[in-house]
Design an enzyme around this catalytic site. Structure first.
Site, PDB file in Angstrom:
ATOM      1  CG  ASP A 112     -13.722   0.957   7.623  1.00 55.70           C
ATOM      2  OD1 ASP A 112     -14.949   1.064   7.467  1.00 55.70           O
ATOM      3  OD2 ASP A 112     -12.903   1.276   6.753  1.00 55.70           O
ATOM      4  CE  LYS A 159      -4.147   1.774   2.149  1.00 55.25           C
ATOM      5  NZ  LYS A 159      -5.182   1.527   3.165  1.00 55.25           N
TER       6      LYS A 159
END
Length: 671
Positions: A466, A370
């Site tokens: 989340d 990422k």
């Protein structure tokens, strides 16, 4: 007739002799050993037995070829020297086990946490007749492991009857820790007394004599029910997501006696750590006298090239990062792994960066990288500390964060690669593969187990904040793994809640979050409820309807519940084959509604959720469930009885300080 009887007796004596021969053996190195091997196991020319060869998700077995005739009161003694070597000093791919089994093949056994011994269906079954001593380097909560560095005595399954941290006793009482993944050879002694029904296990480095006090002793257990006659003795090992090699250097065994001592000085040598042959350097050394002028020219070019390359791959490494060395990747390695961050390797785009697939140049491990940007150094030290802390999470239903890299204004986070992508791709937009019920229910149970680990079983409390289908990634077996800890909060168990910003995804946010502005485990439970309904129904938590308002999934399912038709809310594309279980579908839908209660005190905690899903505890009565403007609530009829039946006080309802991390702005969105 007497001649016939004599012949029969002779045949019986021959048969008994055949089954009792070779009941003792010793291998100071496996140069000409009578072994049966399978899987990725191999025997090297220098006498090493290598059970695994460094490849991921593999298993290996090695058994003594002839069976051992265990009688009811038989005793035995064995000793072996082993070593475990991993690509990373603090990470390993599971462990090794000494095994006594009625078969040499162990059909259906799986790698990874199953150690090549069992699978999900036969683990713990009494008909296995398997006795094993595990040297385990991964903590698996599903098997109630005590830590990620332990020795256990296992009977017919992977839940140890008794276990202890790896180590040995000095002078009979002073405990000395050992690291199973140190890469150094260690010796194990296992002694079983059939008369006393007692088994003991001792562990020590190879330069230490056998300690007088065993590490483990299990008594008063009828092992004759387990050891079938005949049985085979040997070893089993497996790897997971980390490249690991498991070695056995020597082995001694004796039935009804004491096994011979291994001669440590005669054992084969392990490969040198980091032994890489540099043939180009040898060529240069030989060619220096003949090519001095050419070398000067080449060196000049090399210096220019090196300076350009150093500038291209320059990184920021500060003194405080030395403590996190094993978790820090080189930018050069990540650049090569992702082929220069080419578009062809792009897995997805998030709100804060892009995610690329990569293959590490040396270890060949598949990773997801990422790539995000940061404009300020403020809080970076605390942030990296939190990355390293999250990187120590170890659970089969969590996506491992392997490490990080800092370069100029970029931050790169390295995760284990999940080959089947995110769960949402299998639920919406006419997926090419439709998950059946067994797969969906296993994913729901796996995410619940991972959340229970985060809330209650790790050294700190972790609130994910989340939870949704796009953050659930699927491994090669379509097991669900919770990923993207970008909005997560950490704190010590029992800490006081602190205020924080309201973050998350619409449709998964608990109603109290806009009011109390706290990160709580109860808010995770609410999001898990929305996620459960999402998986069962194949619908998003909020969908655009025919009118101006969207269709809220919780309200939609509640409508079926009130009509007594809750099972009809399931995904209409769900295959209705033999694997379909209507009772499990009803359980999952009702549990989703229960977790979606507007009142946090009415929601179960994640340990209770796991118990409901496993069928250990029945669901409470939902007849008082009502819908209101604030969400699902419970009525007040027979309030006293209702409170006792429906209240779920959470011991982990903590939240976390705003200064604990800047991960919220850097890590969210994508893998």
């Amino acid at each position: 007739m007497s001649i016939i009887k004599l012949v029969v007796m002779l045949l019986l004596l021959v048969a008994i002799s055949a089954t009792t021969e070779d009941t003792n053996f010793i291998f100071n190195g496996f140069y000409s050993a009578n072994l049966t091997i399978d899987g990725v196991s191999s025997l090297s020319s220098d006498g090493l037995l290598r059970l695994t060869d460094g490849t991921k998700q593999q298993k290996g077995h090695a058994f003594y070829s002839k069976p051992i005739a265990f009688a009811k009161n038989s005793s035995f003694s064995t000793s072996f020297v082993f070593a475990i070597r991993s690509e990373y000093p603090n990470l390993s791919g599971h462990g090794i086990a000494f095994v006594i089994s009625p078969t040499k093949t162990l059909p259906g056994a799986l790698p990874s946490q199953f150690l090549g011994l069992f699978n999900e269906t036969n683990n713990g079954h009494p008909t296995n007749h398997v006795l094993a001593v595990e040297l385990d380097t991964i903590q698996n909560s599903e098997f109630e492991d005590i830590n990620d560095n332990h020795v256990g005595i296992n009977i017919n399954g992977l839940n140890s009857a008794k276990s202890a941290p790896a180590g040995y006793f000095v002078d009979g009482f002073q405990f000395q820790n050992l690291s199973l993944i140190s890469g150094l050879p260690m010796q194990v002694w296992m002694d079983y007394d059939g008369g006393k029904n007692q088994i003991s296990v001792t562990l020590a480095p190879t330069n230490v004599k056998k300690p007088e006090t065993p590490l483990l002793t299990l008594s008063h257990h009828d092992f004759s029910r387990i050891l079938r006659r005949p049985s085979y003795v040997g070893f089993s090992s497996s790897t997971g997501s980390i490249s690991t090699s498991h070695y056995v250097l020597g082995w001694s065994f004796m039935l009804n006696g004491k096994a011979e001592n291994l001669v440590i000085t005669e054992l084969p040598k392990l490969p040198h750590l980091g032994d890489v042959k540099n043939e180009q350097s040898m060529i240069l050394l030989v060619g220096i006298p003949l090519f001095c002028l050419c070398l000067i020219f080449l060196l000049s070019l090399a210096v220019v090239h090196f300076m350009k390359r150093k500038k291209k791959f320059s990184e920021i490494v500060e003194d405080w990062e030395q403590d996190y060395g094993p978790h820090r990747f080189k930018y050069k390695d990540l650049y090569i792994a992702t082929k220069g961050f080419r578009e062809e390797e792009l897995l997805g785009r998030g709100g804060f960066g892009r995610v690329y697939k990569g293959i590490m140049p040396i270890s060949k491990i598949e990773v997801a990288v990422k790539r995000v940007s940061h404009e300020s150094r403020q809080g970076m030290r605390e942030f990296v500390a939190e990355i390293v802390s999250i990187g120590r999470l170890r659970h089969r239903n969590l996506v491992p964060l392997l490490g990080y890299c800092r370069r100029k204004r970029e931050l790169l986070l390295v995760y284990d690669f999940m080959p089947n992508g995110s769960l949402d791709k299998y639920l919406y937009n006419q997926p090419r593969v439709t998950l059946n019920w067994i797969q969906r229910f296993r994913i729901i149970k796996g995410v619940a187990s991972g959340l229970c680990y985060l809330h209650e079983e790790w050294e700190k409390v972790v609130v994910h904040r989340d939870i949704k289908a796009s953050n659930i990634l699927l491994d090669f077996e379509l097991n669900g793994r919770l990923g993207d800890f970008g909005l997560a909060r950490l704190c010590d168990h029992g800490c006081d809640p602190q205020t924080t910003h309201v973050v998350g995804t619409l449709g998964y946010l608990a109603p109290e979050q806009t009011r109390i502005r706290k990160a709580t485990t109860g808010a995770d439970v609410f999001a898990f409820g929305a996620f459960t309904l999402e998986v069962v129904c194949g619908r998003r938590p909020i969908e655009q309807g025919g009118g101006s308002d969207g269709i809220v999934l919780v309200d939609w399912v509640y409508g079926f519940f009130r009509r007594g038709e809750i099972v009809e809310a399931k995904d209409q594309n769900l295959p209705m084959g033999r694997e379909y279980r209507e009772d499990e579908v009803e359980l999952a839908l009702k549990l989703g509604l229960l977790c979606s209660s507007a009142d946090p005190s009415r929601r179960p905690n994640m340990r209770q959720v796991v118990q409901f899903l496993n069928g250990d505890v029945p669901l409470p009565d939902l007849s008082l469930l009502n819908s209101s403007s604030s969400g699902l609530t419970f009525g007040h009829r027979q309030e006293a009885h209702h409170d006792s039946a429906m209240s779920f006080p959470s011991s982990m309802d903590g939240s976390f300080s705003q200064s604990s991390s800047i991960a919220e702005s850097l890590l969210s969105g994508g893998r």
